[in-house]
Design a protein around this motif. Structure first.
Motif, mmCIF file in Angstrom:
data_model
loop_
_atom_site.group_PDB
_atom_site.id
_atom_site.type_symbol
_atom_site.label_atom_id
_atom_site.label_comp_id
_atom_site.label_asym_id
_atom_site.label_seq_id
_atom_site.Cartn_x
_atom_site.Cartn_y
_atom_site.Cartn_z
ATOM 1 N N GLY A 25 1.097 -1.007 -0.092
ATOM 2 C CA GLY A 25 -0.097 -0.117 -0.097
ATOM 3 C C GLY A 25 0.843 1.405 -0.026
ATOM 4 O O GLY A 25 0.598 2.176 -0.707
ATOM 5 N N ARG A 26 1.885 1.274 0.934
ATOM 6 C CA ARG A 26 2.767 2.413 0.755
ATOM 7 C C ARG A 26 3.432 2.660 -0.412
ATOM 8 O O ARG A 26 3.741 3.603 -0.832
ATOM 9 C CB ARG A 26 3.883 2.205 1.993
ATOM 10 N N GLU A 28 2.472 1.264 -3.586
ATOM 11 C CA GLU A 28 1.721 2.039 -4.521
ATOM 12 C C GLU A 28 1.319 3.395 -4.334
ATOM 13 O O GLU A 28 1.092 4.144 -5.516
ATOM 14 C CB GLU A 28 0.521 1.038 -4.564
ATOM 15 N N SER A 29 1.047 3.833 -3.142
ATOM 16 C CA SER A 29 0.674 5.216 -3.006
ATOM 17 C C SER A 29 1.821 6.160 -3.397
ATOM 18 O O SER A 29 1.800 7.117 -4.137
ATOM 19 C CB SER A 29 0.329 5.464 -1.610
ATOM 20 N N GLY A 33 1.921 8.755 -6.833
ATOM 21 C CA GLY A 33 2.069 10.400 -6.399
ATOM 22 C C GLY A 33 3.433 10.886 -7.023
ATOM 23 O O GLY A 33 4.214 10.136 -7.417
ATOM 24 N N GLN A 38 7.553 11.348 -0.008
ATOM 25 C CA GLN A 38 6.741 10.156 0.087
ATOM 26 C C GLN A 38 7.488 8.755 -0.478
ATOM 27 O O GLN A 38 7.533 7.711 -0.073
ATOM 28 C CB GLN A 38 5.351 10.231 -0.431
#
Length: 76
Positions: A25-26, A28-29, A33, A38
């Motif tokens: 999840g981290r 892919e985010s 972005g 990030q």
């Protein structure tokens, strides 16, 4: 670019599902972005991760391959 949660096979002794899903999840985010901070945080999280091995977890080789690929995409 990797998109969405990959479908890892479940093996008798694999990586902890929740820990893998958190990392994915981290990653892919960060990939979706444009924030360099990030991306750096996601890359650091992957590099520092110590994913536990559990009964009925995600196939370790598949997860390792995914994490290697996403590390390259994040600039590592």
């Amino acid at each position: 670019m990797i998109a969405g949660m990959p479908e890892f096979e479940v093996s008798p002794r694999g990586y902890d599902v929740n820990a893998v899903q958190d990392l994915v999840g981290r990653a892919e985010s960060a990939l979706a972005g444009r924030d360099p901070a990030q991306r750096a945080q996601a890359l650091a999280a992957i590099r520092e991760a110590k994913i536990g091995v559990v009964l009925r977890g995600y196939d370790r080789a598949q997860v390792d391959q995914y994490l290697a690929q996403v590390t390259r995409e994040l600039g590592g």
